[in-house]
Design a protein around this motif. Structure first.
Motif, short mmCIF file in Angstrom:
data_model
loop_
_atom_site.label_atom_id
_atom_site.label_comp_id
_atom_site.label_asym_id
_atom_site.label_seq_id
_atom_site.Cartn_x
_atom_site.Cartn_y
_atom_site.Cartn_z
N ASN A 116 7.40 -6.81 -1.65
CA ASN A 116 6.78 -5.54 -1.28
C ASN A 116 5.30 -5.61 -1.60
N LYS B 93 3.65 -2.68 -3.51
CA LYS B 93 4.06 -2.61 -4.91
C LYS B 93 3.36 -3.70 -5.70
N HIS C 216 3.21 6.64 -1.93
CA HIS C 216 4.10 5.48 -2.02
C HIS C 216 5.16 5.46 -0.92
N LYS C 217 5.58 6.62 -0.45
CA LYS C 217 6.57 6.64 0.63
C LYS C 217 5.97 6.14 1.93
N LYS C 218 4.71 6.49 2.18
CA LYS C 218 4.05 6.00 3.39
C LYS C 218 3.88 4.48 3.36
N GLN D 260 5.94 2.50 1.82
CA GLN D 260 7.28 1.94 1.63
C GLN D 260 7.46 1.30 0.25
N ASP E 225 9.32 1.76 -3.05
CA ASP E 225 10.48 2.48 -3.56
C ASP E 225 10.35 2.69 -5.07
N ASN F 252 3.08 -0.68 13.84
CA ASN F 252 4.14 0.10 13.18
C ASN F 252 3.50 1.08 12.20
N ASP F 253 4.30 1.81 11.48
CA ASP F 253 3.79 2.84 10.57
C ASP F 253 2.96 2.24 9.43
N LEU F 254 3.39 1.11 8.89
CA LEU F 254 2.64 0.47 7.81
C LEU F 254 1.25 0.08 8.29
#
Length: 408
Positions: free
Chosen positions: A105, A108, A161-163, A165, A167, A355-357
């Motif tokens: 990740n 992260k 953090h949700k945007k 990804q 966790d 994509n969203d990221l």
């Protein structure tokens, strides 16, 4: 319970070391460490978008080097300037090279390095307050550090953090929020607070101009003007308590950076407008020497006309200024400035998202562009010797390239 230390853990440790090492204000050690990291993480290929971006700084370096050939400077100052102007190039390349597809990740990965920096910072602040009796804004910052742009980026990653990804359990999120929020506050850095607001707005999509964003931006501008007016009328004291001291620094924001007439014989006026004084002296020197077009190259220095206490030294001649625009102007003239502007406005280019990221990285890049306009003016931007945000930006360039590869 058996503790498993995989390859990514040591990779994380090495990256965190590269992030943290500039903070301790030993540029020679930082430069050597980053050179080692550059060699150990070497990649055979780079994306075209990354090479286009880093080329702005490469050309600034080449221009400054060529101009410097026509002057005779001491070798020590030439070598020192070479290392200074290489800093953003090194940081961007190292950050790009640190990303690899084996990182589970990536955000992260970045977040944990920022968390480590926050813990170190709070330990230093605690030492200053508890053991050294630091109470004023100046003394707290002296022990804890004056700013950390990288940490603000990772705090934004935590907030969104949700945007990104990432966790995180509610308990862990709250713990990280307390640590990083306190650390952000205790830098007591006006620029970092501005950075936080800009990046937050960027991630909310408020920097993409439309009716809603213009309303929000307009409201914030009005609120900022009213707040500043209230502080100005309150007239906080220079040597008051911590609150007054911080408000006094806010009051100085438009005066500190844009003053054109500074009385060198009045220490209060000189101290409050010192950053402007550096800019004024640079313009005066380049004009007097007829070098206002191409600058004076690698190895050049600005004559302040008097000794000034900077860090732990009294200096009359300085190689770099607080203002990144003026530093580049001194070294590479108007062409260098145009290249620097190009590197900033690169982030405002309209980019498609796979994509969203990728979209969220683009939003962060828009915020970065706006923040850099301010950062270069007050604190050297990517050229600041204590800063490591170029690592994060290089890392994100590489991650964007990876996202596009696995999508198409």
């Amino acid at each position: 319970m058996k503790l498993s230390l995989n390859k990514e853990f040591f990779y994380q440790l090495f990256f965190t070391f590269c992030v943290v090492i500039p903070f301790f204000n030993n540029y020679e050690l930082s430069f050597i460490s980053w050179l080692l990291a550059l060699v150990l993480t070497f990649k055979k290929s780079y994306s075209a978008s990354f090479l286009r971006y880093v080329s702005y700084f490469i050309f600034i370096f080449i221009l400054a080097f060529i101009v410097g050939v026509f002057y005779q400077y001491r070798l020590y100052f030439v070598i020192r300037d070479i290392t200074y102007l290489l800093k953003p190039i090194l940081g961007l390349f190292i950050g790009y090279q640190f990303f690899n597809s084996q990182i589970k990740n990536p955000f992260k990965f970045l977040l944990y390095s920022g968390l480590a920096m926050a813990i170190i910072h709070l330990a230093l602040v605690g030492y200053g307050i508890v053991f050294q009796g630091a109470k004023s804004v100046a003394s707290i910052r002296e022990y804890g550090g004056y700013f950390n742009d990288y940490e603000i980026y990772t705090f934004i990653i935590l907030l969104f953090h949700k945007k990104f990804q990432v966790d995180l359990s509610t308990k862990r999120y709250r713990l990280f929020f307390i640590i990083m929020g306190l650390s952000t506050f205790f830098y007591l850095a006006r620029t970092n607070f501005i950075q936080l607001v800009i990046l937050f707005m960027a991630m909310k999509g408020w920097l993409i101009l439309n009716k809603k964003s213009l309303t929000i931006i307009g409201t914030l501008i009005i609120a900022s003007v009213l707040s500043y007016t209230a502080i100005y009328l309150y007239n906080p004291k220079r040597n008051g308590d911590s609150v007054n001291e911080f408000l006094y620094k806010i009051k100085l924001i438009p005066l500190e950076a844009f003053a054109t007439k500074i009385n060198r014989n009045d220490w209060k006026d000189f101290h409050d407008h010192y950053r402007s004084y550096e800019n004024v002296r640079t313009i005066e020197q380049l004009t007097y020497n007829d070098s206002y077009i191409l600058g004076e190259g690698i190895g050049s220095q600005v004559d302040l006309k008097q000794k000034v206490r900077l860090g732990d030294m009294d200096l009359r001649h300085i190689s770099i200024l607080h203002n990144g625009y003026m530093t580049v102007y001194l070294k590479a003239g108007i062409p260098g400035l145009l290249l620097l502007f190009g590197s900033i406005f690169y982030f405002f280019r309209k980019q498609s998202s796979v994509n969203d990221l990728d979209h969220n990285i683009n939003l962060l890049f828009i915020g970065t562009g706006l923040f850099l306009i301010i950062s270069y003016w007050v604190f050297m931007g990517f050229y600041n010797l204590l800063d490591s945000k170029s690592l994060l930006i290089g890392f994100l360039f590489s991650y964007k390239n990876h996202l596009r590869k696995i999508t198409y």
